[in-house]
Design an enzyme around this catalytic site. Structure first.
Site, short mmCIF file in Angstrom:
data_model
loop_
_atom_site.label_atom_id
_atom_site.label_comp_id
_atom_site.label_asym_id
_atom_site.label_seq_id
_atom_site.Cartn_x
_atom_site.Cartn_y
_atom_site.Cartn_z
N LYS A 96 41.67 38.81 45.57
CA LYS A 96 42.29 37.59 46.09
C LYS A 96 43.75 37.92 46.32
O LYS A 96 44.51 38.12 45.37
CB LYS A 96 42.14 36.43 45.10
CG LYS A 96 42.76 35.15 45.63
CD LYS A 96 42.81 34.06 44.58
CE LYS A 96 43.93 33.10 44.93
NZ LYS A 96 44.18 32.13 43.86
N GLY A 157 48.58 24.12 41.83
CA GLY A 157 48.83 23.31 40.63
C GLY A 157 49.34 21.91 40.90
O GLY A 157 49.60 21.16 39.97
N ALA A 184 43.63 26.13 45.89
CA ALA A 184 44.90 25.52 45.45
C ALA A 184 45.05 24.08 45.88
O ALA A 184 44.71 23.70 46.99
CB ALA A 184 46.10 26.32 45.94
N GLY A 185 45.58 23.30 44.95
CA GLY A 185 46.00 21.94 45.25
C GLY A 185 44.98 20.86 44.98
O GLY A 185 45.29 19.68 45.04
N ASN A 206 41.40 25.55 39.48
CA ASN A 206 41.85 26.04 38.19
C ASN A 206 42.51 24.93 37.39
O ASN A 206 41.92 24.35 36.49
CB ASN A 206 42.79 27.24 38.35
CG ASN A 206 43.06 27.94 37.02
OD1 ASN A 206 42.85 27.39 35.95
ND2 ASN A 206 43.53 29.15 37.07
N THR A 207 43.75 24.56 37.77
CA THR A 207 44.53 23.62 36.97
C THR A 207 43.81 22.28 36.77
O THR A 207 43.84 21.72 35.66
CB THR A 207 45.89 23.36 37.65
OG1 THR A 207 46.53 24.63 37.85
CG2 THR A 207 46.79 22.48 36.80
#
Lengths: 257, 65
Positions: A96, A157, A184-185, A206-207
């Protein structure tokens, strides 16, 4: 089935492994998410503490495929060297590719990204570039040899979801045959469902899971949302319209002249 | 010899990368190495001689997004 560089996957949810409160919670969340791919990183290892060794044994026990990242790299040279190191440690050609260009938004440096992608694809890496929704950049990444793209939904994040719906929809329409993973996001499962409804092939979270009050429960919620979004896409969603259209038949309505 | 390992100055006895890793306690750990920003494969660590002031990176698997 989702196919990424010749690998078939049932799950359309990829999971990041950072920011979990503990290794036990990470393990529970990976299982609950039903993810088959998790992202990992390389960081400096102390000869005394050897913290990375324990983490690596946890991931191996989970039996999932790993997608190493080049997170934190700000130059082509750093990203390329990190990719070389990751290929040896994780024994995979997958990478990645992140080349960060701006600190506040962690926006990719798309110039460095395309250059690093060109170098790594030529060396036989299977590159998953973390990019924006920019069509020209996407085109350059594909020309460099990438066969998967990972456009951002919003800054890493931030949990803001799909920031630029118009741009992302255009990206999907321009490259109908390229696997596109929203990276992301994403903040909540409805964002992930939306991405799949719009035709994106998968999401990387993830977050939103790691920092949730109950990460394993949130991972299960995301798994359901991704499945629902994908099923809806395949079922053919209706087009939005501006005026109401009665859903109950008008013919035969009582009390009319 | 003084070299920089993961950003910190270290005094080492050995001159080859493999010996320095052993000396610093990495032993059989799963790590990847770079010298002065360039990746050095595990297979050639034994033949890689370090010089005073070289910057060595020793990286291991870690949580990532």
């Amino acid at each position: 089935m989702l196919e990424l560089y010749g690998t078939s996957l049932r799950s359309r949810l990829l999971l990041g492994t950072a920011r979990f409160p503990s290794p036990a919670v990470l393990t529970a969340a990976v299982r609950a998410s039903r993810a088959e791919v998790v992202t990992v990183a390389l960081r400096r290892e102390s000869g005394g503490e050897r913290a990375g060794q324990g983490f690596w044994s946890i991931i191996r026990e989970l039996g999932v495929r790993v997608l190493p990242n080049t997170a934190g790299c700000h130059s082509v040279r750093e990203a390329v060297s990190t990719a070389h190191m990751a290929r040896e440690v994780f024994a995979t050609a997958w990478i990645k590719l992140e080349v960060i260009g701006e600190e506040d938004t962690l926006q990719p440096d798309v110039f460095g990204l395309t250059e690093a992608a060109r170098i790594l694809c030529a060396e036989g890496f299977e590159v998953f570039p973390y990019t924006t929704e920019d069509l020209v950049v996407a085109d350059r990444l594909l020309a460099a040899g990438c066969r998967v793209l990972m456009p951002w939904g919003a800054p890493i994040g931030s949990g803001r979801g799909l920031n630029n719906l118009f741009g992302l929809t255009a990206l999907r329409a321009h490259f109908p045959a390229v696997p596109l993973i929203i990276d992301a996001g994403i903040g909540v499962p409805s964002h992930a469902a939306r991405a799949l409804e719009l035709g994106f092939d998968a999401v990387l979270i993830n977050t939103a899971i790691a920092q949730a009050g109950d990460p394993a429960r949130m991972a299960a919620a995301f798994a359901q949302a991704v499945e629902a979004g994908r099923a809806a896409r395949r079922a053919g969603p209706i087009e939005p319209r501006d005026l109401a259209a009665p859903s109950t038949p008008v013919i035969g309505t009582a009390f009319r002249e | 010899m003084r070299i920089i390992v993961n950003g910190a100055w270290r005094e080492t006895e050995g001159a080859e990368l493999s010996a320095v890793l052993e000396e610093l306690g990495y032993g059989e750990a799963v790590v990847a190495t770079a010298v002065n920003g360039e990746f050095v494969a595990a297979a050639v660590r034994a033949g890689t001689r370090l010089a005073e002031g070289d910057r060595v990176e020793v990286l291991a698997p870690m949580q990532g997004g």
